[in-house]
Design a protein around this motif. Structure first.
Motif, mmCIF file in Angstrom:
data_model
loop_
_atom_site.group_PDB
_atom_site.id
_atom_site.type_symbol
_atom_site.label_atom_id
_atom_site.label_comp_id
_atom_site.label_asym_id
_atom_site.label_seq_id
_atom_site.Cartn_x
_atom_site.Cartn_y
_atom_site.Cartn_z
ATOM 1 N N PRO A 110 0.802 -1.225 0.000
ATOM 2 C CA PRO A 110 0.000 0.000 0.000
ATOM 3 C C PRO A 110 0.834 1.275 0.000
ATOM 4 C CG PRO A 110 -0.849 -1.590 1.580
ATOM 5 C CD PRO A 110 0.458 -2.117 1.115
ATOM 6 N N ASN A 111 2.062 1.187 0.530
ATOM 7 C CA ASN A 111 2.914 2.374 0.626
ATOM 8 C C ASN A 111 4.135 2.315 -0.291
ATOM 9 O OD1 ASN A 111 1.288 3.559 2.719
ATOM 10 N ND2 ASN A 111 2.185 2.064 4.128
ATOM 11 N N GLY A 112 4.089 1.432 -1.289
ATOM 12 C CA GLY A 112 5.197 1.355 -2.227
ATOM 13 C C GLY A 112 5.933 0.039 -2.187
ATOM 14 N N LYS A 113 7.164 0.047 -2.696
ATOM 15 C CA LYS A 113 7.949 -1.178 -2.819
ATOM 16 C C LYS A 113 8.425 -1.670 -1.454
ATOM 17 C CE LYS A 113 9.625 -0.325 -7.525
ATOM 18 N NZ LYS A 113 8.763 -1.389 -8.081
ATOM 19 N N VAL A 114 8.359 -2.994 -1.268
ATOM 20 C CA VAL A 114 8.834 -3.628 -0.040
ATOM 21 C C VAL A 114 9.553 -4.919 -0.407
ATOM 22 C CG1 VAL A 114 7.083 -2.636 1.500
ATOM 23 C CG2 VAL A 114 6.597 -4.770 0.257
ATOM 24 N N SER A 115 10.374 -5.388 0.513
ATOM 25 C CA SER A 115 11.113 -6.630 0.319
ATOM 26 C C SER A 115 10.407 -7.774 1.042
ATOM 27 C CB SER A 115 12.532 -6.476 0.872
ATOM 28 O OG SER A 115 12.492 -6.331 2.282
ATOM 29 N N LEU A 116 10.889 -8.980 0.800
ATOM 30 C CA LEU A 116 10.359 -10.133 1.532
ATOM 31 C C LEU A 116 10.575 -9.945 3.031
ATOM 32 C CD1 LEU A 116 9.093 -12.966 1.540
ATOM 33 C CD2 LEU A 116 11.400 -13.910 1.207
ATOM 34 N N LEU A 117 11.710 -9.403 3.408
ATOM 35 C CA LEU A 117 11.983 -9.146 4.821
ATOM 36 C C LEU A 117 10.961 -8.169 5.403
ATOM 37 C CD1 LEU A 117 13.972 -9.749 7.158
ATOM 38 C CD2 LEU A 117 15.275 -7.741 6.422
ATOM 39 N N ASP A 118 10.548 -7.188 4.618
ATOM 40 C CA ASP A 118 9.561 -6.222 5.091
ATOM 41 C C ASP A 118 8.215 -6.878 5.389
ATOM 42 O OD1 ASP A 118 11.260 -3.962 4.906
ATOM 43 O OD2 ASP A 118 10.809 -3.751 2.763
ATOM 44 N N LEU A 119 7.906 -7.958 4.661
ATOM 45 C CA LEU A 119 6.623 -8.627 4.870
ATOM 46 C C LEU A 119 6.496 -9.203 6.278
ATOM 47 C CD1 LEU A 119 6.413 -8.209 1.818
ATOM 48 C CD2 LEU A 119 5.559 -10.557 1.615
ATOM 49 N N PHE A 120 7.620 -9.449 6.939
ATOM 50 C CA PHE A 120 7.578 -9.959 8.317
ATOM 51 C C PHE A 120 6.980 -8.935 9.276
ATOM 52 C CE2 PHE A 120 10.571 -12.883 6.475
ATOM 53 C CZ PHE A 120 10.593 -14.012 7.287
ATOM 54 N N GLU A 121 7.031 -7.659 8.927
ATOM 55 C CA GLU A 121 6.553 -6.568 9.780
ATOM 56 C C GLU A 121 7.245 -6.578 11.143
ATOM 57 O OE1 GLU A 121 2.277 -6.867 9.944
ATOM 58 O OE2 GLU A 121 2.046 -6.137 7.887
ATOM 59 N N GLY A 122 8.524 -6.952 11.124
ATOM 60 C CA GLY A 122 9.310 -6.953 12.342
ATOM 61 C C GLY A 122 9.193 -8.213 13.177
ATOM 62 N N ARG A 123 8.303 -9.113 12.786
ATOM 63 C CA ARG A 123 8.128 -10.357 13.552
ATOM 64 C C ARG A 123 9.103 -11.420 13.049
ATOM 65 N NH1 ARG A 123 2.937 -8.452 12.251
ATOM 66 N NH2 ARG A 123 2.076 -7.293 14.037
ATOM 67 N N ARG A 124 9.155 -12.524 13.771
ATOM 68 C CA ARG A 124 10.149 -13.547 13.469
ATOM 69 C C ARG A 124 9.682 -14.528 12.403
ATOM 70 N NH1 ARG A 124 13.497 -17.141 17.975
ATOM 71 N NH2 ARG A 124 15.103 -17.877 16.532
ATOM 72 N N GLN A 125 8.382 -14.775 12.330
ATOM 73 C CA GLN A 125 7.849 -15.765 11.398
ATOM 74 C C GLN A 125 6.910 -15.102 10.392
ATOM 75 O OE1 GLN A 125 7.754 -19.928 13.680
ATOM 76 N NE2 GLN A 125 6.020 -18.655 14.232
ATOM 77 N N LEU A 126 6.873 -15.692 9.200
ATOM 78 C CA LEU A 126 6.026 -15.176 8.125
ATOM 79 C C LEU A 126 5.401 -16.334 7.362
ATOM 80 C CD1 LEU A 126 5.047 -12.896 6.148
ATOM 81 C CD2 LEU A 126 7.219 -13.258 4.914
ATOM 82 N N ILE A 127 4.089 -16.230 7.128
ATOM 83 C CA ILE A 127 3.379 -17.181 6.281
ATOM 84 C C ILE A 127 2.788 -16.397 5.119
ATOM 85 C CG2 ILE A 127 1.518 -18.870 6.151
ATOM 86 C CD1 ILE A 127 1.825 -19.223 9.204
ATOM 87 N N VAL A 128 3.131 -16.794 3.899
ATOM 88 C CA VAL A 128 2.656 -16.085 2.710
ATOM 89 C C VAL A 128 1.757 -17.016 1.902
ATOM 90 C CG1 VAL A 128 3.288 -14.875 0.595
ATOM 91 C CG2 VAL A 128 4.757 -14.679 2.618
ATOM 92 N N TYR A 129 0.499 -16.585 1.746
ATOM 93 C CA TYR A 129 -0.430 -17.332 0.907
ATOM 94 C C TYR A 129 -0.514 -16.681 -0.465
ATOM 95 C CZ TYR A 129 -4.645 -19.384 -1.021
ATOM 96 O OH TYR A 129 -5.538 -20.033 -1.849
ATOM 97 N N ARG A 130 -0.303 -17.458 -1.498
ATOM 98 C CA ARG A 130 -0.396 -16.969 -2.871
ATOM 99 C C ARG A 130 -1.847 -17.106 -3.314
ATOM 100 N NH1 ARG A 130 -1.362 -15.267 -8.016
ATOM 101 N NH2 ARG A 130 0.326 -15.731 -9.482
ATOM 102 N N ALA A 131 -2.557 -15.981 -3.366
ATOM 103 C CA ALA A 131 -3.950 -15.970 -3.802
ATOM 104 C C ALA A 131 -4.031 -15.540 -5.265
ATOM 105 C CB ALA A 131 -4.764 -15.009 -2.933
ATOM 106 N N PHE A 132 -4.945 -16.124 -6.009
ATOM 107 C CA PHE A 132 -5.081 -15.794 -7.424
ATOM 108 C C PHE A 132 -6.143 -14.711 -7.619
ATOM 109 C CE2 PHE A 132 -2.462 -19.426 -7.846
ATOM 110 C CZ PHE A 132 -1.752 -19.204 -9.022
#
Length: 261
Positions: free
Chosen positions: A70-92
């Motif tokens: 929503p606020n521009g380009k981000v990295s995979l690391l940014d997707l963690f939002e500072g937390r230790r674990q990340l789950i990414v669901y690929r929605a179509f």
């Protein structure tokens, strides 16, 4: 064939069902207890599988991936939002997918409707994110229409192809150690249909539910069972478990164990 009336008063027909027998309360409870033995076996097997999953080897993510948020380009690391674990669901949700541009894939949408309040996952140092190839403006419109709250990013590179979700949905699980990111697990197909509850996500994660009863490797974070549970709007205000909740949950657990042992 038998005839019956539907909710509008219209008469329809249906195939006669061969239903189970109708029995007394005592016989019904006996049958339930017999099946409960098998259900507990399945539960213990699921716990054991989650414990094995926590011991899966990690795969280092060496490539830099870029998403649009929503606020521009981000990295995979940014997707963690500072937390230790990340789950990414690929929605179509993108051009060429059935339902575009008004809706995402029906299956992905059904899954999104099942996602619980994310505050509980966040309290376990875990972030859930969705990712599609639709532009952010379309994603924002879809989320507003469907009342979905999860962070949702636009894939801009080969992330989907590299992680097995370019042609089919799936959940990829990651953990970070500082700025280093590792892939720890992946599920798709029918594995996705169980997702949505805080427990299903945490059981998929490398650190698990992080409760003391779990079989986890030495040194993994674990806290007393139930004690971290909270109202979803109260985690920020309550940094340590409320003493009254500790007392209530202890008493409840003791009563439950006395009844089942």
């Amino acid at each position: 064939m038998t005839a019956h009336q539907n909710g509008t008063g219209e008469q329809t027909t249906r195939l006669a069902m061969k239903t189970p027998p109708v029995v007394s309360p005592d016989a019904w409870e006996a049958a339930r207890q017999q099946l409960l033995v098998k259900e507990k076996t399945v539960t213990r097997a699921r716990d054991a599988l989650a414990a094995e999953r926590r011991r899966m080897p990690w795969m280092a993510v060496e490539k830099a991936y870029t998403f649009e948020g929503p606020n521009g380009k981000v990295s995979l690391l940014d997707l963690f939002e500072g937390r230790r674990q990340l789950i990414v669901y690929r929605a179509f949700f993108e051009p060429g997918v059935f339902g575009w541009p008004d809706h995402a894939c029906r299956g992905c949408s059904l899954g999104a409707d099942q996602v619980g309040n994310l505050a509980h996952l966040n309290a376990r140092d875990t972030t859930l994110a969705y990712a599609s190839r639709a532009p952010q403006a379309d994603i924002a419109r879809l989320k507003a229409r469907m009342d979905w709250k999860m962070p949702w990013y636009t894939i801009t590179d080969s992330f989907d192809a590299d992680f097995g979700v370019d042609e089919w949905h799936g959940h990829n699980v990651f953990i970070r150690d500082g700025d280093r990111v590792f892939r720890t697990y992946f599920i798709n197909n029918r594995g996705d249909e169980a997702m949505g509850t805080v427990w299903s996500y945490l059981d998929l994660s490398p650190l698990g539910r992080q409760e003391v009863w779990e079989d986890s490797p030495e040194g993994y974070p674990q806290t007393p069972t139930y004690k971290w549970w909270n109202w979803h709007d109260n985690y920020g205000a309550e940094t340590v478990p409320d003493n009254k909740w500790v007392e209530v949950s202890d008493a409840g657990e003791a009563a439950f164990r006395n009844r089942t042992e």
